[in-house]
Design an enzyme around this catalytic site. Structure first.
Site, PDB file in Angstrom:
ATOM      1  N   LYS A 150       0.769  -1.087   0.085  1.00  0.00           N
ATOM      2  CA  LYS A 150       0.018  -0.010   0.015  1.00  0.00           C
ATOM      3  C   LYS A 150       0.959   1.196   0.002  1.00  0.00           C
ATOM      4  O   LYS A 150       1.844   1.481   0.851  1.00  0.00           O
ATOM      5  CB  LYS A 150      -1.052  -0.032   1.210  1.00  0.00           C
ATOM      6  CG  LYS A 150      -1.621   1.319   1.367  1.00  0.00           C
ATOM      7  CD  LYS A 150      -2.764   1.068   2.468  1.00  0.00           C
ATOM      8  CE  LYS A 150      -3.456   2.251   2.954  1.00  0.00           C
ATOM      9  NZ  LYS A 150      -4.409   2.528   3.854  1.00  0.00           N
ATOM     10  N   ASP A 158       1.208   6.032   5.779  1.00  0.00           N
ATOM     11  CA  ASP A 158       0.385   4.968   5.070  1.00  0.00           C
ATOM     12  C   ASP A 158       0.889   4.505   3.691  1.00  0.00           C
ATOM     13  O   ASP A 158       0.196   3.801   3.028  1.00  0.00           O
ATOM     14  CB  ASP A 158      -0.857   5.875   4.736  1.00  0.00           C
ATOM     15  CG  ASP A 158      -2.209   5.025   4.840  1.00  0.00           C
ATOM     16  OD1 ASP A 158      -2.084   3.996   5.468  1.00  0.00           O
ATOM     17  OD2 ASP A 158      -3.180   5.456   4.326  1.00  0.00           O
ATOM     18  N   ASP A 187      -2.349   9.893   3.957  1.00  0.00           N
ATOM     19  CA  ASP A 187      -3.883   9.667   4.008  1.00  0.00           C
ATOM     20  C   ASP A 187      -4.627  10.642   4.786  1.00  0.00           C
ATOM     21  O   ASP A 187      -4.855  10.759   5.946  1.00  0.00           O
ATOM     22  CB  ASP A 187      -4.045   8.415   4.413  1.00  0.00           C
ATOM     23  CG  ASP A 187      -5.629   7.654   4.580  1.00  0.00           C
ATOM     24  OD1 ASP A 187      -6.389   8.677   4.013  1.00  0.00           O
ATOM     25  OD2 ASP A 187      -5.842   6.930   5.134  1.00  0.00           O
ATOM     26  N   ARG A 237      -7.770   0.016   0.235  1.00  0.00           N
ATOM     27  CA  ARG A 237      -8.354  -1.291  -0.501  1.00  0.00           C
ATOM     28  C   ARG A 237      -8.658  -0.952  -1.743  1.00  0.00           C
ATOM     29  O   ARG A 237      -8.628  -1.762  -2.620  1.00  0.00           O
ATOM     30  CB  ARG A 237      -9.439  -1.715   0.366  1.00  0.00           C
ATOM     31  CG  ARG A 237     -10.729  -0.758   0.382  1.00  0.00           C
ATOM     32  CD  ARG A 237     -11.786  -1.225   1.530  1.00  0.00           C
ATOM     33  NE  ARG A 237     -11.239  -0.862   2.907  1.00  0.00           N
ATOM     34  CZ  ARG A 237     -11.919  -1.001   4.019  1.00  0.00           C
ATOM     35  NH1 ARG A 237     -13.166  -1.583   3.861  1.00  0.00           N
ATOM     36  NH2 ARG A 237     -11.369  -0.705   5.147  1.00  0.00           N
ATOM     37  N   ASP A 276     -12.298   7.453   3.048  1.00  0.00           N
ATOM     38  CA  ASP A 276     -11.062   6.918   3.903  1.00  0.00           C
ATOM     39  C   ASP A 276     -10.638   5.598   3.929  1.00  0.00           C
ATOM     40  O   ASP A 276      -9.801   5.226   4.548  1.00  0.00           O
ATOM     41  CB  ASP A 276     -11.221   7.485   5.300  1.00  0.00           C
ATOM     42  CG  ASP A 276     -10.141   7.734   6.189  1.00  0.00           C
ATOM     43  OD1 ASP A 276      -9.061   7.680   5.677  1.00  0.00           O
ATOM     44  OD2 ASP A 276     -10.211   7.701   7.284  1.00  0.00           O
ATOM     45  N   LYS A 298     -10.315  12.958   7.918  1.00  0.00           N
ATOM     46  CA  LYS A 298      -9.915  12.321   9.394  1.00  0.00           C
ATOM     47  C   LYS A 298      -9.824  13.381  10.483  1.00  0.00           C
ATOM     48  O   LYS A 298      -9.396  14.573   9.924  1.00  0.00           O
ATOM     49  CB  LYS A 298      -8.514  11.722   9.157  1.00  0.00           C
ATOM     50  CG  LYS A 298      -8.328  10.415   8.668  1.00  0.00           C
ATOM     51  CD  LYS A 298      -6.846   9.850   8.805  1.00  0.00           C
ATOM     52  CE  LYS A 298      -6.829   8.537   7.897  1.00  0.00           C
ATOM     53  NZ  LYS A 298      -7.624   7.406   8.374  1.00  0.00           N
TER      54      LYS A 298
HETATM   55  N1  BES Z   1      -4.764   4.288   6.637  1.00  0.00           N
HETATM   56  C1  BES Z   1      -5.963   4.025   7.219  1.00  0.00           C
HETATM   57  C2  BES Z   1      -5.882   2.990   8.546  1.00  0.00           C
HETATM   58  C3  BES Z   1      -4.898   3.342   9.710  1.00  0.00           C
HETATM   59  C4  BES Z   1      -5.163   3.308  10.685  1.00  0.00           C
HETATM   60  C5  BES Z   1      -3.475   3.019   9.465  1.00  0.00           C
HETATM   61  C6  BES Z   1      -4.390   3.743  11.869  1.00  0.00           C
HETATM   62  C7  BES Z   1      -2.685   3.341  10.538  1.00  0.00           C
HETATM   63  C8  BES Z   1      -3.306   3.675  11.732  1.00  0.00           C
HETATM   64  C9  BES Z   1      -7.015   3.544   6.293  1.00  0.00           C
HETATM   65  O1  BES Z   1      -6.965   4.061   5.027  1.00  0.00           O
HETATM   66  C10 BES Z   1      -8.008   4.035   6.752  1.00  0.00           C
HETATM   67  O2  BES Z   1      -8.313   5.290   7.102  1.00  0.00           O
HETATM   68  N2  BES Z   1      -8.946   3.193   7.505  1.00  0.00           N
HETATM   69  C11 BES Z   1     -10.138   3.510   7.970  1.00  0.00           C
HETATM   70  C12 BES Z   1     -11.314   2.626   7.141  1.00  0.00           C
HETATM   71  C13 BES Z   1     -12.684   3.146   7.700  1.00  0.00           C
HETATM   72  C14 BES Z   1     -13.137   4.146   6.946  1.00  0.00           C
HETATM   73  C15 BES Z   1     -13.544   1.888   7.015  1.00  0.00           C
HETATM   74  C16 BES Z   1     -10.273   3.127   9.381  1.00  0.00           C
HETATM   75  O3  BES Z   1      -9.808   2.111   9.773  1.00  0.00           O
HETATM   76  O4  BES Z   1     -10.643   3.925  10.341  1.00  0.00           O
HETATM   77 ZN    ZN Z   2      -5.004   4.702   4.711  1.00  0.00          ZN
HETATM   78 MN    MN Z   3      -7.762   5.997   5.094  1.00  0.00          MN
END
Ligand code: BES
Ligand code: ZN
Ligand code: MN
Length: 490
Positions: free
Chosen positions: A260, A283, A265, A346, A342, A272
């Site tokens: 990834k 990220d 991000d 994926r 966010d 966020k």
């Molecule tokens: N990059 C984040 C995941 C992440 C969270 C990495 C904390 C490192 C530390 C990912 O892109 C993300 O934002 N995921 C969201 C998904 C949700 C919107 C379904 C999450 O996990 O909150």
């Molecule tokens: Zn991310």
């Molecule tokens: Mn994200």
């Protein structure tokens, strides 16, 4: 710092500091520590143990400033002998090296673990090399006052022929692995002000050590990678698809590792909150691992073919950003309704995995800071692992354990994908908060037809706010060690 090994007694090697060890509760040192004790008039047994009450508890360091002429002596506690293992060798070596960091000395160390503990000299030396490299790691390029770690040499002493041979090979592998880990840390710690898709791609071209091809927006579009492009479209920095190739002449297998590569991000329009956004330059930790593993592989030269693939972009909110409710047709033809911008990793991986599968590889491994849910489940200790092939998943967990990294398998039953049902497309990119790491796994699995695949979720382990047992804070470089080990064993 130079790390090397000499086939001599620890007492014969020219050095400023001698490092020996003691298990917890030992009062009469044996092995090499015993030899050193005798050479210096029982200073360890009579003074350090008896007078100073050094108990050998794990990680304790006793420094004797002058043991003879101008030599220092360091005794490190190995802890309980029945709890001793390879990871502890790495952790304590890192600690010793960090504690000597600002001196420009030469250190000679006993091969921890290969004596009374009876561990394999290969693994012991590998861990010492990795630990020494962690011990000198710092990210201070933007500090005016640099914490200079200038330790000159770290020498392992091993006089036994057979042990020396094994330890030498272990040390060499440990150096290559440790250097890869430190490179990954540098990439991840780097400010997103300077590290964006274009500069990440440039880094890969210069430093991956293998043939590297970089594709821009037009070519990405021609390849039908609309999901990747959708995530990228909100940023002023154009996306880059990075493809690195390592081919050994007698390759037995063809593997793809997909990282990834979200260089920042922000969450996109589903922005966020500040506290979550703060560390999101991490990220691209999966991408950093893939690039530095390719480099290590190019040096270690295993008999495999490895493709490193990164779909690099930023996830930003802007007038051109992709929006909640948008429908995108991914490379495989599968349509995705954007439920939350966010959950971008994926979406980019959907196309990157499809690209990898088109290469006709025997297996695919992706590594991604994918879900906060994985961090909630496993904390900062273990990384998550899922996949469509139980045998390979188990094999990976085992290789990781040997490499000194923890992976814990999360379920990936079809039902976890139920929340992803969409009214208007083949799938949504996210459902609810519950079981989020597994739902993401099921989502990804739909973009791979039939290639064995392993998914590594390193969201909780890639970037730490607190210093870990190895003395590392912020970027850890997690996954690098396991991937190298796994690829070497295939
Ligand atoms: N990059 C984040 C995941 C992440 C969270 C990495 C904390 C490192 C530390 C990912 O892109 C993300 O934002 N995921 C969201 C998904 C949700 C919107 C379904 C999450 O996990 O909150
Ligand atoms: Zn991310
Ligand atoms: Mn994200």
């Amino acid at each position: 710092m130079q790390i090397r090994i000499e086939k001599k007694s620890i007492l014969e090697i020219e050095a400023d500091v001698i490092v020996v060890n003691l298990f917890e509760g030992v009062t009469i040192p044996g092995g090499v520590t015993g030899i050193v004790d005798k050479e210096f008039n029982n200073v360890i047994s009579d003074f350090i143990i008896k007078k100073e009450k050094f108990d050998g508890k794990f990680g304790k360091i006793y420094k004797l400033p002058l043991v003879c002429k101008d030599k220092k002596l360091i005794v490190v506690g190995l802890g309980k002998s029945n709890e001793f293992n390879y990871t502890k060798i790495r952790d304590l070596t890192a600690k010793v090296v960090r504690s000597l960091g600002d001196s420009d000395e030469k250190v000679v160390s006993i091969l921890h673990g290969a004596g009374i503990a009876g561990l394999c000299p290969f693994g012991c030396a590998k861990m010492i090399a990795e630990g020494a490299l962690s011990g000198i790691y710092s990210f201070d390029k933007y500090k005016s006052d640099k914490e200079e770690l200038k330790l000159k040499e770290f020498i392992i002493a091993e006089i036994n022929d057979e042990k020396f041979e094994k330890a030498q090979r272990g040390m060499e592998e440990g150096i290559k692995t440790g250097e890869a880990v430190n490179r990954a840390r540098d990439l991840i710690n780097e400010s997103s002000q300077y590290l964006y898709p274009e500069t990440l791609a440039e880094y890969a071209v210069k430093n991956s050590g293998v043939k590297t091809t970089v594709y821009g927006s037009e070519q990405i579009k021609d390849m039908g990678m609309n999901a990747f492009l959708a995530v990228a479209q909100g940023s002023v920095h154009p996306p880059k698809l990075i493809h690195m190739e390592y081919k050994s002449e007698n390759a037995k297998k063809k593997i793809a590792i997909v990282g990834k590569g979200i260089t920042f991000d922000a969450g996109g329009l589903d922005l966020k909150p500040p506290s979550s956004m703060l560390t999101m330059r991490d990220d691209m930790s999966g991408a950093a691992a893939v690039i530095t593993v390719m480099r290590a592989i190019s040096e270690i030269k295993p008999k495999v073919e490895v493709h490193g693939i990164i779909a690099a972009c930023e996830n930003m909110p802007s007038g051109s950003a992709y929006k909640p409710g948008d429908v995108i047709i991914a490379k495989t033809g599968r349509s995705i309704e954007i439920d939350n911008t966010d959950a971008e990793g994926r979406v980019t991986l959907a196309d990157a995995l499809a690209y990898a599968e088109e290469l006709g590889v025997d297996e695919i491994i992706d590594i991604a800071t994918l879900t906060g849910a994985c961090m909630v489940a496993l904390g900062t200790v273990a990384s998550g692992i899922m996949g469509n092939n139980e045998e390979k998943t188990e094999k990976f967990i085992k290789a990781a354990k040997e490499a000194g990294e923890k992976f814990w398998q999360l379920p990936m039953d079809e039902e976890y994908g139920d929340t992803l049902k969409s009214d208007i497309a083949d799938t949504k990119n996210t459902g609810g908060r519950m079981g989020g790491a597994s739902a993401a796994g099921v989502f990804l699995s739909k973009f791979i037809k039939n290639t064995p695949w392993i998914h590594l979720d390193i969201a909780g382990t890639a970037f730490l706010e607190k210093t870990n047992s190895e003395g590392i804070k912020n970027a850890t470089g997690v996954g690098v060690r396991s991937l190298i080990k796994y690829i070497m064993d295939v």
